[in-house]
Every structure is written in C-alpha cells, then in structure tokens.
Design a protein around this motif. Structure first.
Motif, PDB file in Angstrom:
ATOM      1  N   GLY A  22       0.816  -1.207   0.000  1.00 54.68           N
ATOM      2  CA  GLY A  22       0.000   0.000   0.000  1.00 54.68           C
ATOM      3  C   GLY A  22       0.849   1.256   0.000  1.00 54.68           C
ATOM      4  O   GLY A  22       2.044   1.233   0.298  1.00 54.68           O
ATOM      5  N   TYR A  23       0.218   2.364  -0.336  1.00 51.64           N
ATOM      6  CA  TYR A  23       0.845   3.683  -0.353  1.00 51.64           C
ATOM      7  C   TYR A  23       0.126   4.554   0.659  1.00 51.64           C
ATOM      8  O   TYR A  23      -1.093   4.508   0.778  1.00 51.64           O
ATOM      9  CB  TYR A  23       0.688   4.346  -1.721  1.00 51.64           C
ATOM     10  N   SER A  47       6.860  13.556   8.072  1.00 48.82           N
ATOM     11  CA  SER A  47       6.094  14.175   6.999  1.00 48.82           C
ATOM     12  C   SER A  47       6.782  13.781   5.705  1.00 48.82           C
ATOM     13  O   SER A  47       7.901  14.175   5.427  1.00 48.82           O
ATOM     14  CB  SER A  47       6.092  15.705   7.130  1.00 48.82           C
ATOM     15  N   SER A  48       6.135  13.004   4.945  1.00 50.00           N
ATOM     16  CA  SER A  48       6.730  12.550   3.700  1.00 50.00           C
ATOM     17  C   SER A  48       5.702  12.647   2.593  1.00 50.00           C
ATOM     18  O   SER A  48       4.512  12.721   2.830  1.00 50.00           O
ATOM     19  CB  SER A  48       7.238  11.116   3.820  1.00 50.00           C
ATOM     20  N   GLN A  49       6.219  12.684   1.421  1.00 51.98           N
ATOM     21  CA  GLN A  49       5.339  12.727   0.279  1.00 51.98           C
ATOM     22  C   GLN A  49       4.650  11.372   0.080  1.00 51.98           C
ATOM     23  O   GLN A  49       3.476  11.311  -0.213  1.00 51.98           O
ATOM     24  CB  GLN A  49       6.137  13.090  -0.982  1.00 51.98           C
ATOM     25  N   ARG A  50       5.415  10.324   0.247  1.00 49.18           N
ATOM     26  CA  ARG A  50       4.853   9.005   0.011  1.00 49.18           C
ATOM     27  C   ARG A  50       5.511   8.011   0.956  1.00 49.18           C
ATOM     28  O   ARG A  50       6.716   8.024   1.145  1.00 49.18           O
ATOM     29  CB  ARG A  50       5.103   8.596  -1.432  1.00 49.18           C
ATOM     30  N   ASN A  51       4.678   7.083   1.499  1.00 50.39           N
ATOM     31  CA  ASN A  51       5.173   6.049   2.392  1.00 50.39           C
ATOM     32  C   ASN A  51       4.675   4.705   1.860  1.00 50.39           C
ATOM     33  O   ASN A  51       3.461   4.515   1.685  1.00 50.39           O
ATOM     34  CB  ASN A  51       4.673   6.289   3.811  1.00 50.39           C
ATOM     35  N   ASN A  52       5.568   3.811   1.563  1.00 48.95           N
ATOM     36  CA  ASN A  52       5.189   2.482   1.082  1.00 48.95           C
ATOM     37  C   ASN A  52       5.046   1.519   2.257  1.00 48.95           C
ATOM     38  O   ASN A  52       5.892   1.498   3.144  1.00 48.95           O
ATOM     39  CB  ASN A  52       6.249   1.916   0.131  1.00 48.95           C
ATOM     40  N   VAL A  53       3.977   0.730   2.231  1.00 47.12           N
ATOM     41  CA  VAL A  53       3.740  -0.270   3.273  1.00 47.12           C
ATOM     42  C   VAL A  53       3.546  -1.605   2.573  1.00 47.12           C
ATOM     43  O   VAL A  53       2.742  -1.723   1.642  1.00 47.12           O
ATOM     44  CB  VAL A  53       2.482   0.073   4.101  1.00 47.12           C
TER      45      VAL A  53
END
Length: 187
Positions: free
Chosen positions: A47-48, A63-69
C-alpha cells in the motif's frame, strides 16, 4: 411398462433428492480424504500512504510525500497424528456414502415397484371394463329375447322385469369400472 418406469425414474423428485444426497456424501468423503494432506497459506499486501505518518522503524511521526507499506506472510501445517480421528472420519464418510447409495437404489426400486403396480392396475381395469361391456351386451341381448317371449305370451312379465334390473346393474357396473380405469390411469 418400461417407458413408464424410465419416465418415473428420470422425473421422480425422490430419486433426484437421493441422487443429490449421494453427491453431497461423495463431497464429504473427498473432503475427509483431503484432510490428510498438508495445508499451506500465503498472503501479501502492499500500500501507499501520503502525508504525515508513523515511521515503522523509529516510531516517530514523519512528513513525507509518500510512504510504502508492504507485508508478506506464509504459513503451513500438517497433522502428523491426532488419535486416528482423520482415519476414522474417512471410514465413517465412506460408510455413509455406501449407505446413501443403497438408499438411492432402494428409492429407485420403490418407485419402479410403485409404477409397475399402478401399470398392472390400469391393465386390470381395462380388462374389467371389457368384461363389464360384454356382460352388458349379453344382458341386453337376453332382454330383447325375453321381451319377444313375453310379448308372445311364453314368459311372465316378471322375467322381463328381472332382466331389465340386471341390465341396469350391468350398466352401473360398467360405469364404475370406467371410473376405476380413469382413476388408475390418472394415478
């Protein structure tokens, strides 16, 4: 007779229900046999996330633009021994399958026997109708002869009345036999 029995066996709800019971029992037996096999399961997800989130490594807000799970999982099991429960279940479902198959055979035999009995009743009632017609024709001929003899003075009028009563009885018997034939055909 064969056509009637074949039709009854192919359209009987009891036979169809029995066939479905056999199918269900076969599935139960197959399922019991497959319980001896090992099981394996695998799952995965990805997921994103965008915006503020929790860092899974440091457990701090980031605080990030995108986090991959992502996550992956695999598990398996194999029963080595459980007190012969699986083997006994297989034996039980096998015997249940045999019993249900025999029930289906009995149901088919019962339906066939019932149709044969009803078919024989139709044949018998046809013969009884023909016999009643013959008796009525004989009585009517005897009435005609008796009426001529009474008119000639050779027999008393009582004989004619007795024969007329016999003709009426034979007519009633014919009607009853025709009704019995119609009912047996309907059955």
């Amino acid at each position: 007779l064969k056509e009637c029995v074949d039709y009854a066996l192919s359209n009987s709800l009891q036979v169809k229900r029995g066939a479905l019971n056999v199918g269900t029992s076969q599935i139960d037996y197959t399922q019991a046999r497959f319980s001896l096999l090992p099981t394996a399961n695998a799952n995965g997800s990805f997921g994103y996330n965008w915006g503020r989130g929790l860092d899974p490594v440091s457990n701090q807000f980031i605080s990030s633009q995108r986090n991959n799970v992502s996550s992956i999982g695999v598990n398996g099991s194999w029963t080595l021994f459980n007190g012969l429960r699986i083997q006994n279940t297989i034996k039980q479902t096998s015997r249940n399958l045999s019993a249900i198959e025999e029930d289906l055979t009995k149901t088919k035999n019962d339906v066939s026997l019932n149709i044969i009995t009803l078919f024989v009743n139709v044949v018998l009632n046809k013969e009884l109708v023909e016999n009643a017609r013959f008796q009525l024709t004989t009585s009517q001929n005897q009435l005609e002869q008796t009426m001529k003899r009474v008119a000639a003075g050779g027999l008393p009028r009582v004989d004619q009345l007795n024969i007329e009563a016999q003709v009426a009885t034979n007519e009633l018997t014919l009607i009853n036999q025709e009704n019995a034939l119609a009912l047996s055909v309907l059955q």
